[in-house]
Design a protein around this motif. Sequence first.
Motif, PDB file in Angstrom:
ATOM      1  N   GLN A   6      -4.164   9.960  -2.022  1.00  0.00           N
ATOM      2  CA  GLN A   6      -3.489   9.589  -0.777  1.00  0.00           C
ATOM      3  C   GLN A   6      -1.987   9.848  -0.871  1.00  0.00           C
ATOM      4  OE1 GLN A   6      -4.713   5.491  -0.548  1.00  0.00           O
ATOM      5  NE2 GLN A   6      -6.410   5.934   0.841  1.00  0.00           N
ATOM      6  N   PHE A   7      -1.387   9.404  -1.976  1.00  0.00           N
ATOM      7  CA  PHE A   7       0.054   9.583  -2.127  1.00  0.00           C
ATOM      8  C   PHE A   7       0.411  11.038  -2.416  1.00  0.00           C
ATOM      9  CE2 PHE A   7       0.020   4.921  -2.739  1.00  0.00           C
ATOM     10  CZ  PHE A   7       0.894   4.610  -1.706  1.00  0.00           C
ATOM     11  N   ALA A   8      -0.459  11.769  -3.105  1.00  0.00           N
ATOM     12  CA  ALA A   8      -0.206  13.189  -3.345  1.00  0.00           C
ATOM     13  C   ALA A   8      -0.137  13.938  -2.019  1.00  0.00           C
ATOM     14  CB  ALA A   8      -1.283  13.784  -4.254  1.00  0.00           C
ATOM     15  N   ALA A   9      -0.982  13.556  -1.080  1.00  0.00           N
ATOM     16  CA  ALA A   9      -0.956  14.188   0.243  1.00  0.00           C
ATOM     17  C   ALA A   9       0.361  13.882   0.953  1.00  0.00           C
ATOM     18  CB  ALA A   9      -2.146  13.713   1.079  1.00  0.00           C
ATOM     19  N   LEU A  10       0.841  12.656   0.830  1.00  0.00           N
ATOM     20  CA  LEU A  10       2.117  12.289   1.448  1.00  0.00           C
ATOM     21  C   LEU A  10       3.284  13.033   0.794  1.00  0.00           C
ATOM     22  CD1 LEU A  10       1.559   8.444   1.870  1.00  0.00           C
ATOM     23  CD2 LEU A  10       1.614  10.165   3.686  1.00  0.00           C
ATOM     24  N   VAL A  11       3.244  13.151  -0.531  1.00  0.00           N
ATOM     25  CA  VAL A  11       4.295  13.880  -1.246  1.00  0.00           C
ATOM     26  C   VAL A  11       4.280  15.351  -0.848  1.00  0.00           C
ATOM     27  CG1 VAL A  11       5.051  14.680  -3.537  1.00  0.00           C
ATOM     28  CG2 VAL A  11       4.473  12.266  -3.178  1.00  0.00           C
ATOM     29  N   ALA A  12       3.089  15.910  -0.666  1.00  0.00           N
ATOM     30  CA  ALA A  12       2.985  17.316  -0.256  1.00  0.00           C
ATOM     31  C   ALA A  12       3.664  17.537   1.099  1.00  0.00           C
ATOM     32  CB  ALA A  12       1.526  17.743  -0.202  1.00  0.00           C
ATOM     33  N   LYS A  13       3.550  16.540   1.981  1.00  0.00           N
ATOM     34  CA  LYS A  13       4.165  16.652   3.311  1.00  0.00           C
ATOM     35  C   LYS A  13       5.666  16.378   3.273  1.00  0.00           C
ATOM     36  CE  LYS A  13       0.018  15.301   5.837  1.00  0.00           C
ATOM     37  NZ  LYS A  13      -0.657  14.180   6.493  1.00  0.00           N
ATOM     38  N   GLN A  14       6.073  15.454   2.397  1.00  0.00           N
ATOM     39  CA  GLN A  14       7.484  15.055   2.312  1.00  0.00           C
ATOM     40  C   GLN A  14       7.920  14.994   0.849  1.00  0.00           C
ATOM     41  OE1 GLN A  14       8.722  11.651   4.689  1.00  0.00           O
ATOM     42  NE2 GLN A  14       6.884  11.853   5.946  1.00  0.00           N
ATOM     43  N   PRO A  15       8.108  16.150   0.210  1.00  0.00           N
ATOM     44  CA  PRO A  15       8.409  16.170  -1.228  1.00  0.00           C
ATOM     45  C   PRO A  15       9.722  15.491  -1.617  1.00  0.00           C
ATOM     46  CG  PRO A  15       8.509  18.382  -0.280  1.00  0.00           C
ATOM     47  CD  PRO A  15       7.993  17.477   0.779  1.00  0.00           C
ATOM     48  N   ASP A  16      10.630  15.317  -0.673  1.00  0.00           N
ATOM     49  CA  ASP A  16      11.907  14.669  -0.985  1.00  0.00           C
ATOM     50  C   ASP A  16      11.883  13.153  -0.792  1.00  0.00           C
ATOM     51  OD1 ASP A  16      13.118  17.065  -1.689  1.00  0.00           O
ATOM     52  OD2 ASP A  16      13.783  17.457   0.359  1.00  0.00           O
ATOM     53  N   ASN A  17      10.742  12.619  -0.394  1.00  0.00           N
ATOM     54  CA  ASN A  17      10.633  11.179  -0.169  1.00  0.00           C
ATOM     55  C   ASN A  17      10.355  10.487  -1.503  1.00  0.00           C
ATOM     56  OD1 ASN A  17       9.563   8.546   0.373  1.00  0.00           O
ATOM     57  ND2 ASN A  17       9.220   9.175   2.492  1.00  0.00           N
ATOM     58  N   GLU A  18      11.390   9.861  -2.066  1.00  0.00           N
ATOM     59  CA  GLU A  18      11.245   9.247  -3.387  1.00  0.00           C
ATOM     60  C   GLU A  18      10.315   8.042  -3.390  1.00  0.00           C
ATOM     61  OE1 GLU A  18      14.947   7.415  -1.595  1.00  0.00           O
ATOM     62  OE2 GLU A  18      14.242   9.459  -1.807  1.00  0.00           O
ATOM     63  N   LEU A  19      10.164   7.369  -2.260  1.00  0.00           N
ATOM     64  CA  LEU A  19       9.237   6.230  -2.228  1.00  0.00           C
ATOM     65  C   LEU A  19       7.789   6.706  -2.321  1.00  0.00           C
ATOM     66  CD1 LEU A  19      10.981   3.954   0.416  1.00  0.00           C
ATOM     67  CD2 LEU A  19      11.042   3.784  -2.079  1.00  0.00           C
ATOM     68  N   PHE A  20       7.473   7.824  -1.685  1.00  0.00           N
ATOM     69  CA  PHE A  20       6.130   8.395  -1.825  1.00  0.00           C
ATOM     70  C   PHE A  20       5.899   8.847  -3.263  1.00  0.00           C
ATOM     71  CE2 PHE A  20       5.873   9.847   2.921  1.00  0.00           C
ATOM     72  CZ  PHE A  20       5.580   8.554   3.304  1.00  0.00           C
ATOM     73  N   ARG A  21       6.917   9.486  -3.845  1.00  0.00           N
ATOM     74  CA  ARG A  21       6.790   9.947  -5.243  1.00  0.00           C
ATOM     75  C   ARG A  21       6.599   8.762  -6.198  1.00  0.00           C
ATOM     76  NH1 ARG A  21       7.486  15.042  -6.874  1.00  0.00           N
ATOM     77  NH2 ARG A  21       8.268  16.494  -5.324  1.00  0.00           N
ATOM     78  N   PHE A  22       7.353   7.691  -5.963  1.00  0.00           N
ATOM     79  CA  PHE A  22       7.233   6.516  -6.818  1.00  0.00           C
ATOM     80  C   PHE A  22       5.843   5.906  -6.687  1.00  0.00           C
ATOM     81  CE2 PHE A  22       7.904   1.969  -7.786  1.00  0.00           C
ATOM     82  CZ  PHE A  22       8.323   2.110  -9.101  1.00  0.00           C
ATOM     83  N   SER A  23       5.348   5.806  -5.469  1.00  0.00           N
ATOM     84  CA  SER A  23       4.003   5.268  -5.252  1.00  0.00           C
ATOM     85  C   SER A  23       2.945   6.165  -5.887  1.00  0.00           C
ATOM     86  CB  SER A  23       3.732   5.108  -3.760  1.00  0.00           C
ATOM     87  OG  SER A  23       4.604   4.142  -3.214  1.00  0.00           O
ATOM     88  N   LEU A  24       3.135   7.463  -5.805  1.00  0.00           N
ATOM     89  CA  LEU A  24       2.209   8.395  -6.454  1.00  0.00           C
ATOM     90  C   LEU A  24       2.236   8.188  -7.961  1.00  0.00           C
ATOM     91  CD1 LEU A  24       0.266  10.762  -6.667  1.00  0.00           C
ATOM     92  CD2 LEU A  24       2.227  12.316  -6.410  1.00  0.00           C
ATOM     93  N   ALA A  25       3.418   8.068  -8.522  1.00  0.00           N
ATOM     94  CA  ALA A  25       3.536   7.851  -9.970  1.00  0.00           C
ATOM     95  C   ALA A  25       2.839   6.560 -10.388  1.00  0.00           C
ATOM     96  CB  ALA A  25       5.007   7.819 -10.373  1.00  0.00           C
ATOM     97  N   GLN A  26       3.042   5.491  -9.629  1.00  0.00           N
ATOM     98  CA  GLN A  26       2.377   4.227  -9.952  1.00  0.00           C
ATOM     99  C   GLN A  26       0.860   4.380  -9.899  1.00  0.00           C
ATOM    100  OE1 GLN A  26       4.556   1.729  -7.029  1.00  0.00           O
ATOM    101  NE2 GLN A  26       4.935   0.395  -8.783  1.00  0.00           N
ATOM    102  N   ALA A  27       0.361   5.080  -8.901  1.00  0.00           N
ATOM    103  CA  ALA A  27      -1.091   5.291  -8.783  1.00  0.00           C
ATOM    104  C   ALA A  27      -1.601   6.112  -9.957  1.00  0.00           C
ATOM    105  CB  ALA A  27      -1.419   5.982  -7.459  1.00  0.00           C
ATOM    106  N   LEU A  28      -0.857   7.136 -10.338  1.00  0.00           N
ATOM    107  CA  LEU A  28      -1.265   7.964 -11.487  1.00  0.00           C
ATOM    108  C   LEU A  28      -1.279   7.134 -12.769  1.00  0.00           C
ATOM    109  CD1 LEU A  28       0.698  11.212 -10.603  1.00  0.00           C
ATOM    110  CD2 LEU A  28      -1.799  10.977 -10.666  1.00  0.00           C
ATOM    111  N   LEU A  29      -0.278   6.290 -12.953  1.00  0.00           N
ATOM    112  CA  LEU A  29      -0.252   5.431 -14.138  1.00  0.00           C
ATOM    113  C   LEU A  29      -1.448   4.483 -14.142  1.00  0.00           C
ATOM    114  CD1 LEU A  29       3.561   4.589 -14.297  1.00  0.00           C
ATOM    115  CD2 LEU A  29       2.268   6.049 -15.880  1.00  0.00           C
ATOM    116  N   ALA A  30      -1.788   3.934 -12.985  1.00  0.00           N
ATOM    117  CA  ALA A  30      -2.941   3.034 -12.882  1.00  0.00           C
ATOM    118  C   ALA A  30      -4.246   3.749 -13.209  1.00  0.00           C
ATOM    119  CB  ALA A  30      -3.007   2.419 -11.485  1.00  0.00           C
ATOM    120  N   GLU A  31      -4.253   5.060 -12.999  1.00  0.00           N
ATOM    121  CA  GLU A  31      -5.434   5.878 -13.305  1.00  0.00           C
ATOM    122  C   GLU A  31      -5.354   6.499 -14.705  1.00  0.00           C
ATOM    123  OE1 GLU A  31      -5.622   8.723 -10.076  1.00  0.00           O
ATOM    124  OE2 GLU A  31      -5.762   7.128  -8.572  1.00  0.00           O
ATOM    125  N   ASN A  32      -4.441   5.991 -15.525  1.00  0.00           N
ATOM    126  CA  ASN A  32      -4.257   6.500 -16.888  1.00  0.00           C
ATOM    127  C   ASN A  32      -3.935   7.997 -16.915  1.00  0.00           C
ATOM    128  OD1 ASN A  32      -4.669   4.002 -18.290  1.00  0.00           O
ATOM    129  ND2 ASN A  32      -6.839   4.210 -17.745  1.00  0.00           N
TER     130      ASN A  32
END
Length: 102
Positions: A6-32
């Motif tokens: 979900q967050f990867a899709a948002l980052v793809a649309k808005q790559p400069d949005n650091e809040l989307f990137r941070f949320s994506l990173a948190q999700a990736l960390l949660a998924e090991n």
Amino acid sequence: MSRSQQFAALVAKQPDNELFRFSLAQALLAENRAAEAVEHLESCARKKADWMMPRILLGKALVGLNRRTAAKPWLEDALKLAVEQNHEDPERELRELLKDLG
């Protein structure tokens, strides 16, 4: 669809949005998936000089990836911010992490 997708899709649309990137990173960390989170955490940390959390998560991710030398400056920077911003719990945690890194 996973949270990271979900967050990867948002980052793809808005790559400069650091809040989307941070949320994506948190999700990736949660998924090991720390290795994949690193680039997003670095992007967030570089974009905002006073944002402590991406630095902490980045440092921990790098330690977990056995990249201790790369982790140390991020954790030191996070510690400086924790002290400046009066975040006592992160300060204690960061001091312990840095002590363990030597």
